[in-house]
Design an enzyme around this catalytic site. Structure first.
Site, PDB file in Angstrom:
ATOM      1  N   SER A   8       0.770  -1.381  -0.146  1.00 33.50           N
ATOM      2  CA  SER A   8       0.051   0.097  -0.067  1.00 33.50           C
ATOM      3  C   SER A   8       0.787   1.142   0.007  1.00 33.50           C
ATOM      4  O   SER A   8       1.857   1.417   0.752  1.00 33.50           O
ATOM      5  CB  SER A   8      -0.691  -0.091   1.300  1.00 33.50           C
ATOM      6  OG  SER A   8      -1.526   1.342   1.327  1.00 33.50           O
TER       7      SER A   8
ATOM      8  N   TYR B  26      -1.945   0.196  10.043  1.00 31.83           N
ATOM      9  CA  TYR B  26      -2.180  -0.337   8.587  1.00 31.83           C
ATOM     10  C   TYR B  26      -0.961  -0.290   8.026  1.00 31.83           C
ATOM     11  O   TYR B  26      -0.540  -1.404   7.322  1.00 31.83           O
ATOM     12  CB  TYR B  26      -3.485   0.266   7.893  1.00 31.83           C
ATOM     13  CG  TYR B  26      -3.428  -0.304   6.634  1.00 31.83           C
ATOM     14  CD1 TYR B  26      -3.745  -1.497   6.019  1.00 31.83           C
ATOM     15  CD2 TYR B  26      -3.244   0.546   5.565  1.00 31.83           C
ATOM     16  CE1 TYR B  26      -3.988  -2.013   4.920  1.00 31.83           C
ATOM     17  CE2 TYR B  26      -3.421   0.285   4.233  1.00 31.83           C
ATOM     18  CZ  TYR B  26      -3.464  -1.175   3.966  1.00 31.83           C
ATOM     19  OH  TYR B  26      -3.688  -1.515   2.573  1.00 31.83           O
TER      20      TYR B  26
ATOM     21  N   LYS C 131       1.944  -3.252   6.581  1.00 30.34           N
ATOM     22  CA  LYS C 131       2.088  -3.420   5.165  1.00 30.34           C
ATOM     23  C   LYS C 131       3.794  -3.325   5.098  1.00 30.34           C
ATOM     24  O   LYS C 131       4.529  -4.018   4.380  1.00 30.34           O
ATOM     25  CB  LYS C 131       1.562  -2.635   4.399  1.00 30.34           C
ATOM     26  CG  LYS C 131       0.164  -2.906   4.326  1.00 30.34           C
ATOM     27  CD  LYS C 131       0.043  -4.079   3.492  1.00 30.34           C
ATOM     28  CE  LYS C 131      -1.462  -4.491   3.589  1.00 30.34           C
ATOM     29  NZ  LYS C 131      -1.805  -5.776   2.775  1.00 30.34           N
TER      30      LYS C 131
END
Ligand code: UDP
Length: 329
Positions: A116, A140, A144
């Site tokens: 991402s 988040y 990643k």
């Protein structure tokens, strides 16, 4: 190729599965259906399972013997990750470790990872290229970035493991043939939320933050059509199959739109002047994220075909109306 696709019943995964199926690959989808849908799997077989279940995962590898793995199964909502970091680390990191360990046990070498733009955090300059440091500003993005570091270590371990990490910018739109699209209750992403508001599913749309250091005060993002993103996966698979080295690519078009611009475009395209309310900033949102998009074109030969905000919104709108008629959820 025999491709194991984790999360292949979800929004992005199901588009990639459909494209890989059309290209003649043999697919096995491994998905716990927490946010995915059985009907969205258009090719291959679906095994309903969780990546926490290493035993089941092993039996799938034993039987299917994949040549490559594409790993979509992950949680993706930034604000939720701020509130529930353990949930994100458990699924996005620990379960990915399970998958990689089982891949090593069975000698499956090729891996395509759904990363991402959130790994960049607040980039020093925009558009951001792949060399920029990984400095996520929310859990988040941390998960990643952590998996990317792990993949880089694994690729350098001399085991034969090779990977492509695709750093998605803001994915939207739906299958141009109208068979699949976003289908998950209570979405938080801007375009889907806006078209659902236009449809009357929500009373109004909130704009989160109007005091960002951007021309109109709202956040800027690089929106990419899901079918172009699916193509990037097929291109990455061909690249690895040809013997390509492990690589990381941005997946975006290289130009950004503000939240206000997106909202205006959705109103124009749908013809609905839905209510909009300005609200405080949402936690974890960087002001601007736009891709430098050259590398993927040069190395993978990726050619975007739906590079227009209008096309993206139109396809999301078409899907939304069709989907609600079918009332699948
Ligand atoms: N956003 C908004 N209203 C919404 C949903 C999103 O103003 O109902 C904003 C959000 O704050 C961010 C941008 O739209 O600035 C893109 O958010 P999204 O959740 O679509 O994707 P993200 O960039 O967080 O992955």
């Amino acid at each position: 190729m025999k491709v194991l696709v984790t999360g292949g019943a979800g929004y992005i995964g199901s588009h990639v599965v459909k494209l890989l199926g059309k290209l003649g690959h043999e697919i096995l989808v491994y998905d716990n259906l927490s946010t995915g849908n059985r009907w969205a799997v258009k090719y291959g077989k679906l095994v309903v399972g969780d990546l926490a279940d290493k035993k089941l995962l092993r039996s799938v590898f034993e039987e299917f013997k994949p040549d490559a793995v594409m790993h979509f199964a992950a949680y993706i909502v930034v604000p939720e990750s701020v509130k529930k970091p353990l949930k994100y680390w458990r699924n996005n990191v620990a379960n990915t470790l399970n998958l990689l360990e089982v891949m090593r046990e069975f000698g499956t070498d090729l891996f395509i990872f759904s990363s991402s733009a959130a790994v960049y955090g607040i980039p020093e300059s925009v558009p951001v290229d792949e060399e920029a440091p990984l400095k996520p500003i929310n859990p988040y993005g941390e998960t990643k970035a952590t998996v990317e570091r792990l993949l880089s270590d694994l690729a350098r371990s001399g085991s034969g493991f090779r990977y492509v990490s695709l750093r998605y910018f803001n994915v939207a739109g739906a299958d141009p043939e109208g068979e699949i699209g976003f289908a998950y209750p209570n979405p938080t992403h801007l375009i889907i939320r806006a078209v659902k508001t236009a449809k009357g599913e929500y009373e109004k749309l909130y704009i989160y933050g109007t005091d960002y250091p951007t021309p109109d005060g709202t956040c800027i993002r690089d929106y990419i059509h899901v079918w172009d993103l699916a193509r990037a996966h097929a291109d990455a698979l061909s690249y690895l199959t040809r013997g390509g080295e492990s690589e990381v690519f941005n997946c975006g078009y290289g130009r950004g739109y503000s939240v206000r611009e997106v909202v205006d475009a959705v109103k124009r395209i749908t013809g609905v002047d839905f209510p909009v309310e300005e609200a405080p900033r949402r936690e974890g949102d960087p002001p601007a994220l736009v891709a430098k998009a050259q590398k993927i074109k040069e190395v993978l030969g990726w050619e975007p075909r739906y590079d227009s905000l209008e096309t993206i919104i139109k396809s999301a709108w078409d899907w939304e109306r069709k989907f609600s008629q079918n009332q699948r959820l």
